[in-house]
Design a protein around this motif. Structure first.
Motif, PDB file in Angstrom:
ATOM      1  N   ASP A   1       0.881  -1.312   0.119  1.00  0.00           N
ATOM      2  CA  ASP A   1      -0.071  -0.109  -0.055  1.00  0.00           C
ATOM      3  C   ASP A   1       0.913   1.313   0.054  1.00  0.00           C
ATOM      4  OD1 ASP A   1      -1.885  -1.816   0.163  1.00  0.00           O
ATOM      5  OD2 ASP A   1      -2.396  -1.629   2.518  1.00  0.00           O
ATOM      6  N   VAL A   2       2.157   1.186   0.914  1.00  0.00           N
ATOM      7  CA  VAL A   2       2.741   2.371   0.911  1.00  0.00           C
ATOM      8  C   VAL A   2       3.420   2.712  -0.542  1.00  0.00           C
ATOM      9  CG1 VAL A   2       4.907   3.095   1.800  1.00  0.00           C
ATOM     10  CG2 VAL A   2       3.368   1.867   3.245  1.00  0.00           C
ATOM     11  N   HIS A   3       4.038   1.467  -1.416  1.00  0.00           N
ATOM     12  CA  HIS A   3       4.543   1.808  -2.307  1.00  0.00           C
ATOM     13  C   HIS A   3       3.474   2.313  -3.439  1.00  0.00           C
ATOM     14  CE1 HIS A   3       8.682   0.994  -1.718  1.00  0.00           C
ATOM     15  NE2 HIS A   3       8.218  -0.019  -0.475  1.00  0.00           N
ATOM     16  N   ILE A   4       2.258   1.693  -3.398  1.00  0.00           N
ATOM     17  CA  ILE A   4       1.018   2.092  -4.390  1.00  0.00           C
ATOM     18  C   ILE A   4       0.925   3.558  -4.281  1.00  0.00           C
ATOM     19  CG2 ILE A   4      -1.301   1.735  -4.753  1.00  0.00           C
ATOM     20  CD1 ILE A   4      -0.229  -0.514  -6.163  1.00  0.00           C
ATOM     21  N   ARG A   5       0.983   4.090  -3.025  1.00  0.00           N
ATOM     22  CA  ARG A   5       0.596   5.454  -2.810  1.00  0.00           C
ATOM     23  C   ARG A   5       1.685   6.515  -3.320  1.00  0.00           C
ATOM     24  NH1 ARG A   5      -1.554   4.314   2.481  1.00  0.00           N
ATOM     25  NH2 ARG A   5       0.831   4.779   3.498  1.00  0.00           N
ATOM     26  N   ARG A   6       2.876   5.981  -3.000  1.00  0.00           N
ATOM     27  CA  ARG A   6       3.856   6.590  -3.849  1.00  0.00           C
ATOM     28  C   ARG A   6       4.048   6.638  -5.303  1.00  0.00           C
ATOM     29  NH1 ARG A   6       9.368   4.082  -0.693  1.00  0.00           N
ATOM     30  NH2 ARG A   6       8.643   4.797   1.287  1.00  0.00           N
ATOM     31  N   LEU A   7       3.660   5.426  -5.636  1.00  0.00           N
ATOM     32  CA  LEU A   7       3.469   5.347  -7.190  1.00  0.00           C
ATOM     33  C   LEU A   7       2.570   6.231  -8.085  1.00  0.00           C
ATOM     34  CD1 LEU A   7       4.328   4.042  -9.775  1.00  0.00           C
ATOM     35  CD2 LEU A   7       2.691   2.068  -9.345  1.00  0.00           C
ATOM     36  N   ARG A   8       1.231   6.226  -7.115  1.00  0.00           N
ATOM     37  CA  ARG A   8       0.214   7.177  -7.460  1.00  0.00           C
ATOM     38  C   ARG A   8       0.816   8.601  -7.480  1.00  0.00           C
ATOM     39  NH1 ARG A   8      -4.628   4.097  -4.659  1.00  0.00           N
ATOM     40  NH2 ARG A   8      -5.770   3.328  -6.566  1.00  0.00           N
ATOM     41  N   LYS A   9       1.273   8.835  -6.363  1.00  0.00           N
ATOM     42  CA  LYS A   9       1.873  10.357  -6.056  1.00  0.00           C
ATOM     43  C   LYS A   9       2.922  10.453  -7.332  1.00  0.00           C
ATOM     44  CE  LYS A   9       3.214  13.440  -2.549  1.00  0.00           C
ATOM     45  NZ  LYS A   9       4.367  13.500  -1.610  1.00  0.00           N
ATOM     46  N   ALA A  10       3.478   9.654  -7.799  1.00  0.00           N
ATOM     47  CA  ALA A  10       4.486  10.177  -8.793  1.00  0.00           C
ATOM     48  C   ALA A  10       3.859  10.091  -9.991  1.00  0.00           C
ATOM     49  CB  ALA A  10       5.485   9.013  -8.521  1.00  0.00           C
ATOM     50  N   ILE A  11       2.975   9.152 -10.386  1.00  0.00           N
ATOM     51  CA  ILE A  11       2.294   9.370 -11.936  1.00  0.00           C
ATOM     52  C   ILE A  11       1.281  10.219 -12.192  1.00  0.00           C
ATOM     53  CG2 ILE A  11       3.550   7.103 -12.552  1.00  0.00           C
ATOM     54  CD1 ILE A  11       0.825   5.868 -12.302  1.00  0.00           C
ATOM     55  N   ASN A  12       0.430  10.466 -11.059  1.00  0.00           N
ATOM     56  CA  ASN A  12      -0.885  11.269 -11.395  1.00  0.00           C
ATOM     57  C   ASN A  12      -0.665  12.603 -10.959  1.00  0.00           C
ATOM     58  OD1 ASN A  12      -2.111   8.529 -12.035  1.00  0.00           O
ATOM     59  ND2 ASN A  12      -2.582   8.453  -9.809  1.00  0.00           N
ATOM     60  N   ASN A  13      -0.751  13.529 -11.643  1.00  0.00           N
ATOM     61  CA  ASN A  13      -0.715  15.092 -11.412  1.00  0.00           C
ATOM     62  C   ASN A  13      -2.067  15.404 -10.931  1.00  0.00           C
ATOM     63  OD1 ASN A  13       2.033  15.768 -11.449  1.00  0.00           O
ATOM     64  ND2 ASN A  13       1.678  17.019 -13.385  1.00  0.00           N
ATOM     65  N   ASP A  14      -2.175  16.548 -10.554  1.00  0.00           N
ATOM     66  CA  ASP A  14      -3.587  17.139 -10.233  1.00  0.00           C
ATOM     67  C   ASP A  14      -4.416  17.173 -11.398  1.00  0.00           C
ATOM     68  OD1 ASP A  14      -3.285  17.444  -7.556  1.00  0.00           O
ATOM     69  OD2 ASP A  14      -2.685  19.162  -7.564  1.00  0.00           O
ATOM     70  N   GLY A  15      -5.518  16.736 -11.528  1.00  0.00           N
ATOM     71  CA  GLY A  15      -6.375  16.888 -12.561  1.00  0.00           C
ATOM     72  C   GLY A  15      -6.361  15.738 -13.489  1.00  0.00           C
ATOM     73  N   GLU A  16      -5.198  14.728 -13.366  1.00  0.00           N
ATOM     74  CA  GLU A  16      -5.015  13.751 -14.296  1.00  0.00           C
ATOM     75  C   GLU A  16      -5.752  12.391 -13.816  1.00  0.00           C
ATOM     76  OE1 GLU A  16      -0.860  14.278 -16.588  1.00  0.00           O
ATOM     77  OE2 GLU A  16      -0.858  13.284 -14.572  1.00  0.00           O
ATOM     78  N   ARG A  17      -6.074  11.628 -14.640  1.00  0.00           N
ATOM     79  CA  ARG A  17      -6.854  10.293 -14.383  1.00  0.00           C
ATOM     80  C   ARG A  17      -5.887   9.608 -13.686  1.00  0.00           C
ATOM     81  NH1 ARG A  17      -7.766   5.179 -16.321  1.00  0.00           N
ATOM     82  NH2 ARG A  17      -6.538   5.440 -18.301  1.00  0.00           N
ATOM     83  N   ASP A  18      -6.320   8.770 -12.546  1.00  0.00           N
ATOM     84  CA  ASP A  18      -5.661   7.878 -11.773  1.00  0.00           C
ATOM     85  C   ASP A  18      -5.330   6.809 -12.373  1.00  0.00           C
ATOM     86  OD1 ASP A  18      -4.341   6.246  -9.866  1.00  0.00           O
ATOM     87  OD2 ASP A  18      -5.931   6.647  -8.371  1.00  0.00           O
ATOM     88  N   LEU A  19      -4.167   6.059 -12.730  1.00  0.00           N
ATOM     89  CA  LEU A  19      -4.145   4.774 -13.616  1.00  0.00           C
ATOM     90  C   LEU A  19      -4.129   3.944 -12.978  1.00  0.00           C
ATOM     91  CD1 LEU A  19      -1.266   6.061 -16.032  1.00  0.00           C
ATOM     92  CD2 LEU A  19      -3.738   5.999 -16.350  1.00  0.00           C
ATOM     93  N   ILE A  20      -4.135   3.802 -11.558  1.00  0.00           N
ATOM     94  CA  ILE A  20      -4.075   2.830 -10.574  1.00  0.00           C
ATOM     95  C   ILE A  20      -5.309   2.667 -10.142  1.00  0.00           C
ATOM     96  CG2 ILE A  20      -3.045   1.482  -8.695  1.00  0.00           C
ATOM     97  CD1 ILE A  20      -0.923   2.071 -10.701  1.00  0.00           C
ATOM     98  N   ARG A  21      -6.118   1.594 -10.151  1.00  0.00           N
ATOM     99  CA  ARG A  21      -7.398   1.335  -9.645  1.00  0.00           C
ATOM    100  C   ARG A  21      -7.396   0.291  -8.596  1.00  0.00           C
ATOM    101  NH1 ARG A  21     -12.338  -1.966 -11.239  1.00  0.00           N
ATOM    102  NH2 ARG A  21     -10.970  -3.444 -12.409  1.00  0.00           N
ATOM    103  N   THR A  22      -7.965   0.898  -7.447  1.00  0.00           N
ATOM    104  CA  THR A  22      -8.089   0.171  -6.153  1.00  0.00           C
ATOM    105  C   THR A  22      -9.251  -0.842  -6.164  1.00  0.00           C
ATOM    106  OG1 THR A  22      -6.878   1.776  -4.877  1.00  0.00           O
ATOM    107  CG2 THR A  22      -8.216   0.155  -3.571  1.00  0.00           C
TER     108      THR A  22
END
Ligand code: CA
Length: 233
Positions: free
Chosen positions: A196-217
């Protein structure tokens, strides 16, 4: 289609280790336990690569190598010899019999996988994906770079491997345990919560504000790369 690798190894633990690492990297695997079975499977399955142990029952690896080279279908087949012998003379014999590369046991799985990729790159130029992508995100496997909407994305090594694994299996849902096995390795003990920690970091790195979240929970199931914008479920 993913390259097919024929693993010829009579020692079950080594065969299992090879199979595990190859499948984890996306290869298809067939395995033989002796030299005769190896020749049969090679002509039946037409593999893209053979990992061939030297010391085998019935026919030695060297003999299997020579016979494969004599066949039309086996003449250009990449072969990596695997052996406990480390002497220079043996290496020369192996290469003379037609092996493309030579790995001495005990070997590190990551080094062997690097040799596998190198041998396949030489034999199938352009066939191996050098880029993976999803939507406006692109991973360059050669330069080891990630971009989204043309901006550089900086990832730690774990996030990079995690993202690569998702990109190789778009849309597939993985549990935390499956991600741990695939990205951290089955023999490493890490708390599932670490994922979960690494998924959070990955999301933060790849998704800018306003961009679609590419990782689905996927609640109570895990995570997946979301190529179609389905959002969280
Ligand atoms: Ca052996």
């Amino acid at each position: 289609m993913k390259p097919l690798v024929l693993v010829v190894e009579d020692e079950a633990p080594i065969a299992t280790l090879l199979k595990y690492n190859l499948e984890r990297d996306g290869y298809r695997v067939v395995d033989a336990r002796d030299g005769e079975e190896a020749l049969i499977l090679a002509s039946e399955h037409k593999p893209d690569l053979v990992i061939l142990d030297w010391m085998l029952p019935l026919l030695s690896g060297i003999e299997v190598c020579r016979r494969l080279r004599r066949q039309n279908t086996g003449a250009a087949l990449p072969i990596i010899m695997l052996t406990a012998r480390g002497e220079e003379a043996d290496k020369v014999r192996g290469l003379n019999a037609g092996a493309d590369d030579y790995v001495t046991k005990p070997f590190s799985p990551s080094e062997l996988m690097a040799r596998v990729r190198a041998v396949l790159r030489r034999s199938r130029p352009g066939s191996e994906a050098e880029q993976l992508s999803c939507d406006d995100l692109v991973m360059d496997l050669v330069a080891h770079r990630v971009k989204r909407a043309n901006r550089d994305i900086h990832l730690g090594p774990t996030e990079f491997r995690l993202l690569r694994y998702f990109l190789e299996h778009p849309g597939r849902v993985f549990s935390r345990e499956q991600l741990l096995d695939a990205v951290w390795g089955a023999d490493v003990y890490v708390e599932p919560r670490t994922v979960d920690v690494h998924i959070r970091r990955l999301r933060k790195a790849i998704n800018n504000d306003g961009e679609r979240d590419l990782i689905r929970t996927v609640r109570s199931a895990g995570y997946s790369l979301d190529p179609h914008g389905l959002g969280s479920a």
